[in-house]
Design a protein around this motif. Structure first.
Motif, PDB file in Angstrom:
ATOM      1  N   UNK A   1       0.826  -1.208   0.000  1.00  0.00           N
ATOM      2  CA  UNK A   1       0.000   0.000   0.000  1.00  0.00           C
ATOM      3  C   UNK A   1       0.861   1.260   0.000  1.00  0.00           C
ATOM      4  N   UNK A   2       0.423   2.228  -0.802  1.00  0.00           N
ATOM      5  CA  UNK A   2       1.148   3.483  -0.906  1.00  0.00           C
ATOM      6  C   UNK A   2       2.198   3.513  -2.002  1.00  0.00           C
ATOM      7  N   UNK A   3       2.509   2.352  -2.531  1.00  0.00           N
ATOM      8  CA  UNK A   3       3.538   2.275  -3.561  1.00  0.00           C
ATOM      9  C   UNK A   3       2.937   2.491  -4.947  1.00  0.00           C
ATOM     10  N   UNK A   4       3.797   2.419  -5.965  1.00  0.00           N
ATOM     11  CA  UNK A   4       3.387   2.677  -7.347  1.00  0.00           C
ATOM     12  C   UNK A   4       3.632   1.467  -8.227  1.00  0.00           C
ATOM     13  N   UNK A   5       2.929   1.457  -9.346  1.00  0.00           N
ATOM     14  CA  UNK A   5       3.086   0.398 -10.337  1.00  0.00           C
ATOM     15  C   UNK A   5       2.701   0.986 -11.690  1.00  0.00           C
ATOM     16  N   UNK A   6       3.362   0.522 -12.737  1.00  0.00           N
ATOM     17  CA  UNK A   6       3.021   0.985 -14.082  1.00  0.00           C
ATOM     18  C   UNK A   6       2.629  -0.199 -14.934  1.00  0.00           C
ATOM     19  N   UNK A   7       1.400  -0.179 -15.425  1.00  0.00           N
ATOM     20  CA  UNK A   7       0.934  -1.205 -16.330  1.00  0.00           C
ATOM     21  C   UNK A   7       1.180  -0.773 -17.775  1.00  0.00           C
ATOM     22  N   UNK A   8       1.401  -1.754 -18.632  1.00  0.00           N
ATOM     23  CA  UNK A   8       1.571  -1.485 -20.053  1.00  0.00           C
ATOM     24  C   UNK A   8       0.675  -2.426 -20.852  1.00  0.00           C
ATOM     25  N   UNK A   9       0.301  -1.987 -22.027  1.00  0.00           N
ATOM     26  CA  UNK A   9      -0.517  -2.791 -22.934  1.00  0.00           C
ATOM     27  C   UNK A   9       0.073  -2.644 -24.328  1.00  0.00           C
ATOM     28  N   UNK A  10       0.538  -3.760 -24.873  1.00  0.00           N
ATOM     29  CA  UNK A  10       1.102  -3.757 -26.221  1.00  0.00           C
ATOM     30  C   UNK A  10       0.026  -4.155 -27.218  1.00  0.00           C
ATOM     31  N   UNK A  11      -0.180  -3.308 -28.214  1.00  0.00           N
ATOM     32  CA  UNK A  11      -1.234  -3.530 -29.204  1.00  0.00           C
ATOM     33  C   UNK A  11      -0.637  -3.943 -30.536  1.00  0.00           C
ATOM     34  N   UNK A  12      -1.350  -4.804 -31.247  1.00  0.00           N
ATOM     35  CA  UNK A  12      -0.917  -5.219 -32.570  1.00  0.00           C
ATOM     36  C   UNK A  12      -2.126  -5.611 -33.408  1.00  0.00           C
ATOM     37  N   UNK A  13      -1.932  -5.582 -34.729  1.00  0.00           N
ATOM     38  CA  UNK A  13      -2.976  -6.033 -35.631  1.00  0.00           C
ATOM     39  C   UNK A  13      -3.982  -4.981 -36.038  1.00  0.00           C
ATOM     40  N   UNK A  14      -3.798  -3.749 -35.590  1.00  0.00           N
ATOM     41  CA  UNK A  14      -4.699  -2.666 -36.003  1.00  0.00           C
ATOM     42  C   UNK A  14      -3.914  -1.354 -35.950  1.00  0.00           C
ATOM     43  N   UNK A  15      -4.495  -0.312 -36.537  1.00  0.00           N
ATOM     44  CA  UNK A  15      -3.824   0.982 -36.564  1.00  0.00           C
ATOM     45  C   UNK A  15      -4.079   1.675 -35.230  1.00  0.00           C
ATOM     46  N   UNK A  16      -3.128   1.535 -34.341  1.00  0.00           N
ATOM     47  CA  UNK A  16      -3.291   1.922 -32.944  1.00  0.00           C
ATOM     48  C   UNK A  16      -3.716   3.380 -32.795  1.00  0.00           C
ATOM     49  N   UNK A  17      -3.113   4.283 -33.563  1.00  0.00           N
ATOM     50  CA  UNK A  17      -3.362   5.707 -33.348  1.00  0.00           C
ATOM     51  C   UNK A  17      -4.696   6.183 -33.921  1.00  0.00           C
ATOM     52  N   UNK A  18      -5.572   5.237 -34.304  1.00  0.00           N
ATOM     53  CA  UNK A  18      -6.905   5.605 -34.780  1.00  0.00           C
ATOM     54  C   UNK A  18      -8.004   5.279 -33.770  1.00  0.00           C
ATOM     55  N   UNK A  19      -7.632   4.687 -32.643  1.00  0.00           N
ATOM     56  CA  UNK A  19      -8.644   4.212 -31.704  1.00  0.00           C
ATOM     57  C   UNK A  19      -8.400   4.696 -30.283  1.00  0.00           C
ATOM     58  N   UNK A  20      -9.513   4.987 -29.591  1.00  0.00           N
ATOM     59  CA  UNK A  20      -9.451   5.210 -28.158  1.00  0.00           C
ATOM     60  C   UNK A  20      -9.072   3.906 -27.470  1.00  0.00           C
ATOM     61  N   UNK A  21      -8.511   4.035 -26.295  1.00  0.00           N
ATOM     62  CA  UNK A  21      -8.116   2.867 -25.506  1.00  0.00           C
ATOM     63  C   UNK A  21      -8.567   3.061 -24.063  1.00  0.00           C
ATOM     64  N   UNK A  22      -8.760   1.937 -23.382  1.00  0.00           N
ATOM     65  CA  UNK A  22      -9.313   1.985 -22.032  1.00  0.00           C
ATOM     66  C   UNK A  22      -8.635   0.961 -21.125  1.00  0.00           C
ATOM     67  N   UNK A  23      -8.727   1.238 -19.831  1.00  0.00           N
ATOM     68  CA  UNK A  23      -8.394   0.264 -18.791  1.00  0.00           C
ATOM     69  C   UNK A  23      -9.677  -0.033 -18.016  1.00  0.00           C
ATOM     70  N   UNK A  24      -9.921  -1.312 -17.796  1.00  0.00           N
ATOM     71  CA  UNK A  24     -11.075  -1.787 -17.034  1.00  0.00           C
ATOM     72  C   UNK A  24     -10.547  -2.798 -16.022  1.00  0.00           C
ATOM     73  N   UNK A  25     -11.060  -2.772 -14.817  1.00  0.00           N
ATOM     74  CA  UNK A  25     -10.575  -3.724 -13.821  1.00  0.00           C
ATOM     75  C   UNK A  25     -11.722  -4.546 -13.241  1.00  0.00           C
ATOM     76  N   UNK A  26     -11.327  -5.642 -12.619  1.00  0.00           N
ATOM     77  CA  UNK A  26     -12.308  -6.558 -12.054  1.00  0.00           C
ATOM     78  C   UNK A  26     -11.705  -7.273 -10.858  1.00  0.00           C
ATOM     79  N   UNK A  27     -12.312  -7.074  -9.723  1.00  0.00           N
ATOM     80  CA  UNK A  27     -11.953  -7.842  -8.541  1.00  0.00           C
ATOM     81  C   UNK A  27     -12.485  -9.257  -8.765  1.00  0.00           C
ATOM     82  N   UNK A  28     -11.698 -10.291  -8.474  1.00  0.00           N
ATOM     83  CA  UNK A  28     -12.160 -11.665  -8.698  1.00  0.00           C
ATOM     84  C   UNK A  28     -13.516 -11.917  -8.062  1.00  0.00           C
ATOM     85  N   UNK A  29     -14.438 -12.438  -8.870  1.00  0.00           N
ATOM     86  CA  UNK A  29     -15.768 -12.737  -8.370  1.00  0.00           C
ATOM     87  C   UNK A  29     -16.713 -11.554  -8.331  1.00  0.00           C
TER      88      UNK A  29
END
Lengths: 122, 107
Positions: free
Chosen positions: A14-42
């Motif tokens: 708790x209190x610390x930092x983390x950086x997530x990354x998402x590598x995209x392929x197969x489409x023209x990345x700079x033409x689309x909005x992108x999102x982060x969605x999370x889910x607690x298990x269950x």
């Protein structure tokens, strides 16, 4: 094939930092909005943050505003989520998702990664 | 933030049944609503966008309707592979918000 691959999850105190990354392929990345969605298990889905194709429009869930920062590098076909001041309630599986419509913020997300797990615990 | 109230939270039905799931927005969102299906251990899948538009590759037994504050997902004839959890998502305004989910179970 359109693909999104998340990375960067892990166990953090708790209190610390983390950086997530998402590598995209197969489409023209700079033409689309992108999102982060999370889910607690269950539990249900929670939209975390979104960014337009040109980074001009950015939004955050109230639960993360001021602590998380979304960004993208179109030259690297990559999406990021910088997570600071992490709390136990941020523990979840974090999905990266691609916007459905070209140059639009509407119409949801049509491609999802498999997620990366973030655990915040002492 | 716009609140999305989804009902029911769970539903038992049989193969061949017609089922309806509803979402109500706390304020008008035009038709800026999507429906997602999620199976255990899998990422969500977009079924419907802009309230009534069927995503490519999604079977025609799925349909959506509504505008403003009240929306409906209908599955016309349940198939075994449809038993899953369903979520609505408003993308009218940041922050986007999901409904609480509807778990569709086999009766």
């Amino acid at each position: 094939e359109v693909q999104l691959v998340e990375s960067g999850g892990g166990l953090v105190q708790p209190g610390m930092s983390l950086r997530l990354a998402c590598a995209a392929s197969g489409f023209i990345f700079d033409e689309y909005a992108m999102h982060w969605v999370r889910q607690v298990p269950g539990k249900g889905l929670e939209w975390v943050s979104g960014i337009s194709w040109n980074s001009a429009s950015i939004g955050y869930a109230d639960s993360v505003k001021g602590r998380f920062t979304i960004s993208r590098d179109n030259a690297k076909n990559s999406l990021y989520l910088q997570m600071n001041s992490l709390r136990a309630e941020d523990t979840a599986l974090y999905y990266c998702a691609k916007g459905t419509a070209i140059f639009q913020l509407l119409h949801g997300m049509d491609v999802w990664g498999q997620g990366t797990t973030v655990t915040v615990s002492s | 933030a716009i609140q999305m109230t989804q009902s029911p939270s769970s539903l038992s039905a049989s193969v061949g049944d017609r089922v309806t799931i509803t979402c109500r927005a706390s304020q008008g969102i035009r038709n800026d609503l999507g429906w997602y299906q999620q199976k255990p251990g899998k990422a969500p899948k977009l079924l419907i966008y802009a309230a009534s538009n069927l995503q490519s590759g999604v079977p025609s037994r799925f349909s959506g309707s509504g505008s403003g504050t009240d929306f409906t997902l209908t599955i016309s004839s349940l198939q075994p592979e449809d038993f899953a959890t369903y979520y609505c998502l408003q993308d009218s305004n940041y922050p986007y918000t999901f409904g609480q989910g509807t778990k569709l179970e086999i009766k």
